[in-house]
Motif scaffolding. Structure first.
Motif, mmCIF file in Angstrom:
data_model
loop_
_atom_site.group_PDB
_atom_site.id
_atom_site.type_symbol
_atom_site.label_atom_id
_atom_site.label_comp_id
_atom_site.label_asym_id
_atom_site.label_seq_id
_atom_site.Cartn_x
_atom_site.Cartn_y
_atom_site.Cartn_z
ATOM 1 N N VAL A 145 17.942 -12.616 -9.948
ATOM 2 C CA VAL A 145 16.531 -12.297 -10.131
ATOM 3 C C VAL A 145 16.410 -10.927 -10.800
ATOM 4 O O VAL A 145 17.205 -10.028 -10.526
ATOM 5 N N ASN A 146 15.428 -10.774 -11.694
ATOM 6 C CA ASN A 146 15.162 -9.485 -12.331
ATOM 7 C C ASN A 146 13.996 -8.745 -11.670
ATOM 8 O O ASN A 146 13.987 -7.525 -11.607
ATOM 9 N N VAL A 147 12.995 -9.514 -11.231
ATOM 10 C CA VAL A 147 11.807 -8.933 -10.594
ATOM 11 C C VAL A 147 11.475 -9.774 -9.370
ATOM 12 O O VAL A 147 11.358 -10.998 -9.466
ATOM 13 N N LEU A 148 11.323 -9.118 -8.211
ATOM 14 C CA LEU A 148 10.999 -9.804 -6.968
ATOM 15 C C LEU A 148 9.697 -9.238 -6.424
ATOM 16 O O LEU A 148 9.562 -8.024 -6.262
ATOM 17 N N ARG A 149 8.747 -10.129 -6.121
ATOM 18 C CA ARG A 149 7.421 -9.712 -5.637
ATOM 19 C C ARG A 149 7.197 -10.224 -4.224
ATOM 20 O O ARG A 149 7.329 -11.412 -3.954
ATOM 21 N N PHE A 150 6.879 -9.295 -3.326
ATOM 22 C CA PHE A 150 6.508 -9.637 -1.962
ATOM 23 C C PHE A 150 4.988 -9.717 -1.867
ATOM 24 O O PHE A 150 4.284 -9.021 -2.579
ATOM 25 N N PRO A 151 4.469 -10.531 -0.931
ATOM 26 C CA PRO A 151 3.018 -10.645 -0.769
ATOM 27 C C PRO A 151 2.381 -9.372 -0.199
ATOM 28 O O PRO A 151 3.078 -8.495 0.332
ATOM 29 N N GLU A 152 1.068 -9.348 -0.267
ATOM 30 C CA GLU A 152 0.305 -8.260 0.325
ATOM 31 C C GLU A 152 0.640 -8.157 1.817
ATOM 32 O O GLU A 152 0.702 -9.160 2.515
ATOM 33 N N VAL A 153 0.900 -6.960 2.279
ATOM 34 C CA VAL A 153 1.187 -6.627 3.672
ATOM 35 C C VAL A 153 2.311 -7.495 4.254
ATOM 36 O O VAL A 153 2.248 -7.895 5.420
ATOM 37 N N PHE A 154 3.350 -7.758 3.458
ATOM 38 C CA PHE A 154 4.478 -8.534 3.978
ATOM 39 C C PHE A 154 5.108 -7.819 5.170
ATOM 40 O O PHE A 154 5.484 -8.431 6.153
ATOM 41 N N PHE A 213 17.747 -4.784 -9.349
ATOM 42 C CA PHE A 213 16.554 -5.328 -9.995
ATOM 43 C C PHE A 213 15.308 -4.611 -9.498
ATOM 44 O O PHE A 213 15.394 -3.625 -8.765
ATOM 45 N N PHE A 214 14.153 -5.077 -9.925
ATOM 46 C CA PHE A 214 12.868 -4.426 -9.654
ATOM 47 C C PHE A 214 12.135 -5.174 -8.550
ATOM 48 O O PHE A 214 12.072 -6.400 -8.566
ATOM 49 N N VAL A 215 11.571 -4.432 -7.588
ATOM 50 C CA VAL A 215 10.868 -5.035 -6.453
ATOM 51 C C VAL A 215 9.455 -4.477 -6.360
ATOM 52 O O VAL A 215 9.246 -3.271 -6.538
ATOM 53 N N VAL A 216 8.505 -5.367 -6.082
ATOM 54 C CA VAL A 216 7.147 -4.955 -5.725
ATOM 55 C C VAL A 216 6.971 -5.360 -4.271
ATOM 56 O O VAL A 216 6.978 -6.544 -3.943
ATOM 57 N N LEU A 217 6.851 -4.356 -3.401
ATOM 58 C CA LEU A 217 6.798 -4.577 -1.966
ATOM 59 C C LEU A 217 5.400 -4.311 -1.433
ATOM 60 O O LEU A 217 4.877 -3.208 -1.579
ATOM 61 N N GLY A 218 4.805 -5.320 -0.795
ATOM 62 C CA GLY A 218 3.508 -5.159 -0.150
ATOM 63 C C GLY A 218 3.705 -4.882 1.328
ATOM 64 O O GLY A 218 4.499 -5.549 1.990
ATOM 65 N N TYR A 219 2.994 -3.873 1.853
ATOM 66 C CA TYR A 219 3.176 -3.521 3.263
ATOM 67 C C TYR A 219 1.970 -2.775 3.816
ATOM 68 O O TYR A 219 1.133 -2.276 3.080
ATOM 69 N N SER A 220 1.909 -2.751 5.140
ATOM 70 C CA SER A 220 0.945 -1.920 5.837
ATOM 71 C C SER A 220 1.585 -0.549 5.968
ATOM 72 O O SER A 220 2.608 -0.396 6.633
ATOM 73 N N GLU A 221 0.984 0.446 5.317
ATOM 74 C CA GLU A 221 1.554 1.796 5.288
ATOM 75 C C GLU A 221 0.864 2.689 6.319
ATOM 76 O O GLU A 221 -0.360 2.768 6.362
ATOM 77 N N ARG A 222 1.668 3.352 7.118
ATOM 78 C CA ARG A 222 1.140 4.349 8.055
ATOM 79 C C ARG A 222 1.327 5.729 7.447
ATOM 80 O O ARG A 222 2.423 6.098 7.028
ATOM 81 N N ASP A 223 0.245 6.465 7.371
ATOM 82 C CA ASP A 223 0.290 7.833 6.850
ATOM 83 C C ASP A 223 -0.601 8.691 7.727
ATOM 84 O O ASP A 223 -1.830 8.504 7.740
#
Length: 165
Positions: free
Chosen positions: A43-52, A99-109
């Motif tokens: 895979v060259n680009v992997l996309r995770f769903p929103e808030v995975f 490869f390149f990843v787009v990671l969706g997550y709930s971020e705590r800041d």
């Protein structure tokens, strides 16, 4: 980047899997496993769903905010901090996979959580994006972003990659 310069096919994959519900460590292990698996499939680009990471709590749409209070502390505590050992593990896995990843997550800041996505390049570097305005009842859980940065399309060696929350 000139997309015409890309001479070979680009293999893009979208993750369709169950996250590690309300469990940050289980979620991170799952993300890394999926990255490693995608790496074996060229895979060259992997996309995770929103808030995975840690999962999208659909109950916010089906129950009153008061009914959802019981899981909010657990949800906040299991949200991913961008600068953390957990994110370091993910960046290391992306770097190893190459490869390149787009990671969706709930971020705590600090005291808030946000619907976030990080574009992680093969060197493990992040370009970060937060959903500017959570939709309707999402606002009972996630905060508004300040739109810094609002970049949701980035250049990669495989062409431009974009993502929206």
């Amino acid at each position: 980047m000139d997309n015409a310069a890309i001479s070979r096919p680009v293999k893009v994959a979208a993750v369709q899997a169950e996250p590690g519900w309300l469990n940050l460590q289980k979620s991170i292990d799952k993300v890394i496993s999926l990255i490693e698996n995608a790496g074996k499939k060229s895979v060259n680009v992997l996309r995770f769903p929103e808030v995975f990471v840690q999962g999208y709590p659909w109950s916010i749409w089906h129950h009153s905010p008061l009914s959802n209070v019981g899981f909010i502390h657990e949800y906040v505590n299991n949200s991913l901090v961008k600068e953390s050992p957990e994110m370091d593990r993910i960046k290391k896995a992306v770097k190893a996979a190459g490869f390149f990843v787009v990671l969706g997550y709930s971020e705590r800041d600090r005291g808030s959580i946000y619907i976030a996505q990080s574009f992680i390049n093969p060197d493990g570097e992040i370009i970060h994006h937060r959903k500017i305005k959570p939709t309707r009842v999402e606002r009972s859980l996630w905060g508004d972003s300040q739109a810094d940065p609002v970049k949701c399309v980035v250049d990669t060696k495989w062409g431009e990659v974009g993502g929206l929350n």
